[in-house]
Scaffold this motif. Structure first.
Motif, PDB file in Angstrom:
ATOM      1  N   TYR A 167       0.828  -1.206   0.000  1.00  0.00           N
ATOM      2  CA  TYR A 167       0.000   0.000   0.000  1.00  0.00           C
ATOM      3  C   TYR A 167       0.867   1.264   0.000  1.00  0.00           C
ATOM      4  CZ  TYR A 167      -3.442   3.478   1.323  1.00  0.00           C
ATOM      5  OH  TYR A 167      -4.225   4.597   1.342  1.00  0.00           O
ATOM      6  N   ASP A 168       1.921   1.265   0.803  1.00  0.00           N
ATOM      7  CA  ASP A 168       2.786   2.452   0.882  1.00  0.00           C
ATOM      8  C   ASP A 168       3.573   2.642  -0.416  1.00  0.00           C
ATOM      9  OD1 ASP A 168       1.952   3.057   3.436  1.00  0.00           O
ATOM     10  OD2 ASP A 168       3.358   1.610   4.309  1.00  0.00           O
ATOM     11  N   PHE A 169       3.958   1.524  -0.984  1.00  0.00           N
ATOM     12  CA  PHE A 169       4.657   1.580  -2.276  1.00  0.00           C
ATOM     13  C   PHE A 169       3.760   2.226  -3.340  1.00  0.00           C
ATOM     14  CE2 PHE A 169       5.382  -0.853  -6.334  1.00  0.00           C
ATOM     15  CZ  PHE A 169       6.548  -0.189  -6.704  1.00  0.00           C
ATOM     16  N   LYS A 170       2.501   1.775  -3.352  1.00  0.00           N
ATOM     17  CA  LYS A 170       1.557   2.316  -4.336  1.00  0.00           C
ATOM     18  C   LYS A 170       1.295   3.798  -4.093  1.00  0.00           C
ATOM     19  CE  LYS A 170      -1.372  -1.745  -5.104  1.00  0.00           C
ATOM     20  NZ  LYS A 170      -2.737  -2.151  -4.838  1.00  0.00           N
ATOM     21  N   LYS A 171       1.259   4.171  -2.831  1.00  0.00           N
ATOM     22  CA  LYS A 171       1.022   5.579  -2.502  1.00  0.00           C
ATOM     23  C   LYS A 171       2.153   6.451  -3.036  1.00  0.00           C
ATOM     24  CE  LYS A 171      -1.058   7.634   1.283  1.00  0.00           C
ATOM     25  NZ  LYS A 171      -1.236   7.746   2.719  1.00  0.00           N
ATOM     26  N   GLN A 172       3.341   5.981  -2.801  1.00  0.00           N
ATOM     27  CA  GLN A 172       4.522   6.727  -3.266  1.00  0.00           C
ATOM     28  C   GLN A 172       4.520   6.813  -4.797  1.00  0.00           C
ATOM     29  OE1 GLN A 172       6.882   7.454  -0.836  1.00  0.00           O
ATOM     30  NE2 GLN A 172       8.733   7.979  -1.954  1.00  0.00           N
ATOM     31  N   LEU A 173       4.209   5.665  -5.408  1.00  0.00           N
ATOM     32  CA  LEU A 173       4.152   5.627  -6.868  1.00  0.00           C
ATOM     33  C   LEU A 173       3.112   6.613  -7.386  1.00  0.00           C
ATOM     34  CD1 LEU A 173       4.767   4.263  -9.665  1.00  0.00           C
ATOM     35  CD2 LEU A 173       2.905   2.697  -9.144  1.00  0.00           C
ATOM     36  N   SER A 174       1.936   6.632  -6.733  1.00  0.00           N
ATOM     37  CA  SER A 174       0.874   7.492  -7.254  1.00  0.00           C
ATOM     38  C   SER A 174       1.264   8.970  -7.147  1.00  0.00           C
ATOM     39  CB  SER A 174      -0.464   7.193  -6.587  1.00  0.00           C
ATOM     40  OG  SER A 174      -0.411   7.526  -5.249  1.00  0.00           O
ATOM     41  N   GLU A 175       2.054   9.326  -6.140  1.00  0.00           N
ATOM     42  CA  GLU A 175       2.506  10.724  -6.068  1.00  0.00           C
ATOM     43  C   GLU A 175       3.410  11.054  -7.252  1.00  0.00           C
ATOM     44  OE1 GLU A 175       1.105  12.974  -4.341  1.00  0.00           O
ATOM     45  OE2 GLU A 175      -0.053  11.300  -3.532  1.00  0.00           O
ATOM     46  N   ILE A 176       4.280  10.110  -7.580  1.00  0.00           N
ATOM     47  CA  ILE A 176       5.220  10.356  -8.686  1.00  0.00           C
ATOM     48  C   ILE A 176       4.468  10.419 -10.030  1.00  0.00           C
ATOM     49  CG2 ILE A 176       7.147   9.300  -9.973  1.00  0.00           C
ATOM     50  CD1 ILE A 176       8.192   8.468  -7.129  1.00  0.00           C
ATOM     51  N   VAL A 177       3.516   9.506 -10.201  1.00  0.00           N
ATOM     52  CA  VAL A 177       2.728   9.510 -11.445  1.00  0.00           C
ATOM     53  C   VAL A 177       1.948  10.823 -11.549  1.00  0.00           C
ATOM     54  CG1 VAL A 177       0.783   8.412 -12.648  1.00  0.00           C
ATOM     55  CG2 VAL A 177       2.523   6.992 -11.581  1.00  0.00           C
ATOM     56  N   CYS A 178       1.304  11.224 -10.445  1.00  0.00           N
ATOM     57  CA  CYS A 178       0.492  12.444 -10.485  1.00  0.00           C
ATOM     58  C   CYS A 178       1.354  13.683 -10.721  1.00  0.00           C
ATOM     59  CB  CYS A 178      -0.303  12.610  -9.198  1.00  0.00           C
ATOM     60  SG  CYS A 178      -1.697  11.495  -9.151  1.00  0.00           S
ATOM     61  N   ASP A 179       2.538  13.672 -10.173  1.00  0.00           N
ATOM     62  CA  ASP A 179       3.437  14.800 -10.362  1.00  0.00           C
ATOM     63  C   ASP A 179       3.768  14.956 -11.867  1.00  0.00           C
ATOM     64  OD1 ASP A 179       5.103  16.828  -9.296  1.00  0.00           O
ATOM     65  OD2 ASP A 179       6.827  15.566  -9.854  1.00  0.00           O
ATOM     66  N   THR A 180       4.104  13.846 -12.504  1.00  0.00           N
ATOM     67  CA  THR A 180       4.422  13.878 -13.941  1.00  0.00           C
ATOM     68  C   THR A 180       3.207  14.319 -14.744  1.00  0.00           C
ATOM     69  OG1 THR A 180       5.884  12.002 -13.598  1.00  0.00           O
ATOM     70  CG2 THR A 180       5.268  12.472 -15.876  1.00  0.00           C
ATOM     71  N   ILE A 181       2.081  13.680 -14.451  1.00  0.00           N
ATOM     72  CA  ILE A 181       0.892  13.932 -15.264  1.00  0.00           C
ATOM     73  C   ILE A 181       0.358  15.348 -15.043  1.00  0.00           C
ATOM     74  CG2 ILE A 181      -1.516  13.226 -15.647  1.00  0.00           C
ATOM     75  CD1 ILE A 181      -0.657  10.390 -15.590  1.00  0.00           C
ATOM     76  N   SER A 182       0.447  15.862 -13.820  1.00  0.00           N
ATOM     77  CA  SER A 182      -0.125  17.200 -13.608  1.00  0.00           C
ATOM     78  C   SER A 182       0.675  18.248 -14.393  1.00  0.00           C
ATOM     79  CB  SER A 182      -0.214  17.536 -12.127  1.00  0.00           C
ATOM     80  OG  SER A 182       1.044  17.889 -11.642  1.00  0.00           O
TER      81      SER A 182
END
Ligand code: TRP
Length: 338
Positions: A279-294
């Motif tokens: 879960y924590d891994f996915k959370k970290q990943l989602s921040e990185i993905v959102c940062d790129t996409i935003s």
């Protein structure tokens, strides 16, 4: 100083069918900014290819021109600079269809029928298969060979098509001399294929019926986070973060995405996230993905507003593409005595 005519040529095409995904981004688009510095680049919006499935896809007929402008705005948002590269629509440049017909004389029926992409579509719907779907790779060959392309930027799923293009070019050259440059898949193309989030053994696709499988570049950021947090990890009783596509396809897919976006090797990421819970891994990943996409989205909405500018880019692009491809088509016509 670099002389433009001595630069290697890069060609890529994307169909204007629906919106682009994180899979498209990680497979090819994320490299374009760097590739543009090294190569003379052609970005082709393959609307003629998109015609092959127009009746089956769930996008409406009249949305072609809208999708094309969406795509140009996305190209710009990913760092493509129209002053350095040529962005154009395939159907605006007639040389593509003309070379397509010529090249279809240099490929056998048997070779086309072995294309896995065709075979898959054929199995799904035997009755509604157009001839154009069968000949799809020949038009790709025309696209690529017209510009004396050295490197093609494509996802791994297009490997078989590119091998066929090489075959056609060799066959033509062995009869008529060195007319075509033999293209290869760009070494900068990413080595990972991004898979569907809920079914990580199949490719992430923009036409997937389960929308939780796909992250679109224009998805709302909260939705992106939710899709990533919901993504399938694995049922391996041994609970750890490791790249192993057979036993841990879900985790491996998430590691691939992270590796592309952070530019770090998988082995480094495995160490970095060794003690993380999924879960924590996915959370970290989602921040990185959102940062790129935003970042992409911010630019996208800015560019998309100015339709006149986007149309101007395409007009200019078509003119450049026509000038260059005409010369190469002329050589072909000449050796064929046409
Ligand atoms: N077939 C490619 C795809 O679906 C799109 C495409 C059309 C293409 N012409 C091309 C890709 C030429 C590379 C080069 O992804």
């Amino acid at each position: 100083m670099l002389n433009i005519t001595t630069q290697d040529v890069m060609f890529t095409g994307i169909q204007p069918t629906g919106l682009l995904t994180l899979g498209n981004y990680c497979g090819t688009m994320c490299n374009w900014k760097t590739i543009q510095k090294k190569y003379q680049c052609f970005f082709c919006i393959a609307d003629l290819h998109a015609l092959t499935t127009r009746n089956h896809d769930n996008y409406i007929k009249n949305s072609f021109s809208t999708s094309i402008l969406d795509m140009v705005a996305l190209y710009l948002s990913c760092g493509v600079n129209p002053n350095d590269s040529t962005i154009f629509v395939q159907s605006h440049v007639y040389t593509h269809s003309q070379l397509y017909w010529i090249l279809s004389n240099f490929i056998y029926f048997g070779e086309l029928s072995r294309m896995t992409q065709f075979k898959k579509k054929f199995l799904v719907d035997k009755k509604n298969i157009n001839l154009s779907l069968f000949c799809y790779p020949v038009l790709m060959a025309a696209d690529i060979l017209l510009y004396r392309t050295d490197g093609v930027s494509v996802g791994l799923d297009q490997k078989q098509h590119i091998e066929l293009v090489q075959k056609i070019a060799h066959r033509f050259n062995s009869k008529y001399g060195n007319i075509f440059v033999i293209p290869h898949i760009l070494k900068e193309s990413k080595k990972y294929k991004i898979m569907a989030l809920q079914e990580p053994t199949k490719k992430m696709s923009k036409s997937d019926k389960n929308f939780n499988n796909t992250i679109f570049l224009l998805d709302n950021l909260d939705l992106i986070r939710a899709k990533l947090l919901r993504s399938l990890t694995d049922s391996d009783p041994v609970y750890y973060i490791k790249y192993d596509i057979y036993n841990k396809p879900g985790i491996s897919n998430l590691l691939s995405i992270l590796s592309v976006l952070t530019n770090k090797n998988i082995s480094i990421l495995e160490c970095e996230f060794k003690n993380y819970r999924y879960y924590d891994f996915k959370k970290q990943l989602s921040e990185i993905v959102c940062d790129t996409i935003s970042k992409i989205q911010k630019l996208y909405f800015k560019f998309r507003k100015d339709e006149d500018y986007l149309i101007h880019i395409l007009k200019f692009g078509a003119k450049t593409a026509l000038d260059i491809s005409k010369k190469n088509l002329y050589n072909v016509l000449q050796v064929l005595d046409l």
